[in-house]
Design a protein around this motif. Structure first.
Motif, PDB file in Angstrom:
ATOM      1  N   ALA A 189       0.849  -1.000   0.055  1.00 23.51           N
ATOM      2  CA  ALA A 189       0.083   0.039  -0.292  1.00 23.51           C
ATOM      3  C   ALA A 189       0.731   0.680  -0.132  1.00 23.51           C
ATOM      4  O   ALA A 189       0.260   2.435  -0.417  1.00 23.51           O
ATOM      5  CB  ALA A 189      -1.233  -0.032   0.901  1.00 23.51           C
ATOM      6  N   THR A 190       1.872   1.363   0.592  1.00 25.23           N
ATOM      7  CA  THR A 190       2.911   2.103   0.443  1.00 25.23           C
ATOM      8  C   THR A 190       3.681   2.292  -0.649  1.00 25.23           C
ATOM      9  O   THR A 190       3.850   3.176  -0.762  1.00 25.23           O
ATOM     10  CB  THR A 190       3.738   2.169   1.894  1.00 25.23           C
ATOM     11  N   SER A 191       3.884   1.729  -0.898  1.00 20.45           N
ATOM     12  CA  SER A 191       4.791   1.705  -2.529  1.00 20.45           C
ATOM     13  C   SER A 191       3.349   2.116  -3.028  1.00 20.45           C
ATOM     14  O   SER A 191       4.316   3.011  -4.304  1.00 20.45           O
ATOM     15  CB  SER A 191       5.377   0.187  -2.506  1.00 20.45           C
ATOM     16  N   ARG A 192       2.346   1.676  -3.720  1.00 20.04           N
ATOM     17  CA  ARG A 192       1.672   2.190  -4.882  1.00 20.04           C
ATOM     18  C   ARG A 192       1.270   3.159  -4.277  1.00 20.04           C
ATOM     19  O   ARG A 192       1.084   4.180  -5.187  1.00 20.04           O
ATOM     20  CB  ARG A 192       0.550   1.640  -4.421  1.00 20.04           C
ATOM     21  N   ALA A 193       1.501   4.113  -3.293  1.00 21.35           N
ATOM     22  CA  ALA A 193       0.997   5.524  -2.740  1.00 21.35           C
ATOM     23  C   ALA A 193       1.698   6.177  -3.257  1.00 21.35           C
ATOM     24  O   ALA A 193       1.680   7.225  -3.757  1.00 21.35           O
ATOM     25  CB  ALA A 193       0.916   5.745  -1.123  1.00 21.35           C
ATOM     26  N   TRP A 194       3.484   5.992  -3.234  1.00 17.55           N
ATOM     27  CA  TRP A 194       4.198   6.078  -3.841  1.00 17.55           C
ATOM     28  C   TRP A 194       4.590   6.774  -5.055  1.00 17.55           C
ATOM     29  O   TRP A 194       4.910   7.603  -5.695  1.00 17.55           O
ATOM     30  CB  TRP A 194       5.757   5.662  -2.932  1.00 17.55           C
ATOM     31  N   SER A 195       3.637   5.080  -5.400  1.00 17.83           N
ATOM     32  CA  SER A 195       3.916   5.202  -7.609  1.00 17.83           C
ATOM     33  C   SER A 195       2.867   5.894  -8.221  1.00 17.83           C
ATOM     34  O   SER A 195       3.357   5.862  -8.858  1.00 17.83           O
ATOM     35  CB  SER A 195       4.336   3.550  -7.692  1.00 17.83           C
ATOM     36  N   SER A 196       2.318   5.961  -7.385  1.00 13.84           N
ATOM     37  CA  SER A 196       0.749   6.527  -7.955  1.00 13.84           C
ATOM     38  C   SER A 196       0.570   7.975  -8.972  1.00 13.84           C
ATOM     39  O   SER A 196      -0.122   8.524  -9.467  1.00 13.84           O
ATOM     40  CB  SER A 196      -0.344   7.145  -7.370  1.00 13.84           C
ATOM     41  N   GLY A 197       1.854   9.259  -7.751  1.00 20.15           N
ATOM     42  CA  GLY A 197       1.797  10.417  -8.207  1.00 20.15           C
ATOM     43  C   GLY A 197       1.351  10.643  -7.671  1.00 20.15           C
ATOM     44  O   GLY A 197       0.866  12.474  -8.167  1.00 20.15           O
ATOM     45  N   LEU A 198      -0.070  10.924  -7.791  1.00 17.60           N
ATOM     46  CA  LEU A 198      -0.960  11.368  -6.558  1.00 17.60           C
ATOM     47  C   LEU A 198      -0.737  12.138  -4.652  1.00 17.60           C
ATOM     48  O   LEU A 198      -0.051  11.118  -4.247  1.00 17.60           O
ATOM     49  CB  LEU A 198      -2.175  10.998  -6.945  1.00 17.60           C
ATOM     50  N   THR A 199      -0.762  13.590  -5.254  1.00 15.95           N
ATOM     51  CA  THR A 199      -0.087  13.789  -3.702  1.00 15.95           C
ATOM     52  C   THR A 199      -0.994  14.960  -3.907  1.00 15.95           C
ATOM     53  O   THR A 199      -1.455  15.698  -3.919  1.00 15.95           O
ATOM     54  CB  THR A 199       2.010  14.610  -3.960  1.00 15.95           C
ATOM     55  N   ALA A 200      -0.758  15.641  -2.032  1.00 17.79           N
ATOM     56  CA  ALA A 200      -1.584  16.530  -1.173  1.00 17.79           C
ATOM     57  C   ALA A 200      -0.607  17.040  -0.522  1.00 17.79           C
ATOM     58  O   ALA A 200      -0.679  16.422  -0.003  1.00 17.79           O
ATOM     59  CB  ALA A 200      -2.913  16.152  -2.002  1.00 17.79           C
ATOM     60  N   GLU A 201      -0.851  18.461   0.113  1.00 18.01           N
ATOM     61  CA  GLU A 201      -0.798  18.615   1.246  1.00 18.01           C
ATOM     62  C   GLU A 201      -1.886  18.713   2.254  1.00 18.01           C
ATOM     63  O   GLU A 201      -2.476  19.255   1.915  1.00 18.01           O
ATOM     64  CB  GLU A 201      -1.142  20.510   1.134  1.00 18.01           C
ATOM     65  N   ALA A 202      -1.124  18.264   3.285  1.00 15.73           N
ATOM     66  CA  ALA A 202      -2.132  17.930   4.541  1.00 15.73           C
ATOM     67  C   ALA A 202      -1.969  18.613   5.505  1.00 15.73           C
ATOM     68  O   ALA A 202      -1.066  18.919   5.661  1.00 15.73           O
ATOM     69  CB  ALA A 202      -1.849  16.207   4.061  1.00 15.73           C
ATOM     70  N   ARG A 203      -2.851  18.689   6.158  1.00 11.65           N
ATOM     71  CA  ARG A 203      -2.615  19.514   7.507  1.00 11.65           C
ATOM     72  C   ARG A 203      -2.738  18.205   8.743  1.00 11.65           C
ATOM     73  O   ARG A 203      -3.539  17.015   8.886  1.00 11.65           O
ATOM     74  CB  ARG A 203      -3.858  20.535   8.256  1.00 11.65           C
TER      75      ARG A 203
END
Length: 154
Positions: free
Chosen positions: A29-43
């Motif tokens: 799951a962590t690897s998929r999140a890194w590979s997805s290319g989707l990022t956001a600014e979170a608080r």
């Protein structure tokens, strides 16, 4: 009574295999999140610690964070991450990595594939050694059982 020497190790092996599956799922799951290319600014909404142990055992403390971010579609997502960075405090803005199909499985960990692979590998080697010990215990118990039976019969 002899069955106890087989049932208990098999139950331990099942629990260890469940732990191995959990480690692999989290790493994927962590690897998929890194590979997805989707990022956001979170608080960071909240930080807190959990402790375990005490008495006769060592006390361990783990830092946890609760983050909230908006996906590209505008959906608000809140997630909790265990074992986060000690430098992130409530109110801080961090970059999170997520997948479009499961944004609630986001991570605020910066991509570190080598560290992820090493940690997963070490955990799996530990689990494998534990399983090997249980199997070895069952084999030794099985081999010793007939000799003990022959010794006790007149």
């Amino acid at each position: 009574m002899e069955a106890l020497f087989y049932v208990v190790p098999v139950l331990i092996i099942v629990v260890v295999l469940c732990g191995a599956v959990a480690v692999i799922r989290r790493a994927r799951a962590t690897s998929r999140a890194w590979s997805s290319g989707l990022t956001a600014e979170a608080r960071c909404l909240r930080t807190y610690t959990t402790t375990s142990g005490g008495g006769e055992t060592r006390v361990t403390t783990r830092l946890n964070h609760v983050y909230e971010f908006a996906t590209r579609e505008g959906r608000a997502v809140r997630f909790e991450e265990r074992g986060g960075s000690g430098t992130v405090l409530e109110g801080d803005i961090v970059t999170v990595y997520y997948t479009a199909d499961h944004p609630e499985r986001a991570t605020a960990e910066a991509p570190a594939r080598g560290k992820l692979m090493l940690g997963t590998g070490v955990a799996l080697v530990f689990f494998g050694a534990f399983i090997a010990f249980c199997i070895g215990f069952m084999v030794v118990t099985h081999e010793a059982a007939p000799a003990a039976d022959n010794f006790m019969t007149p």
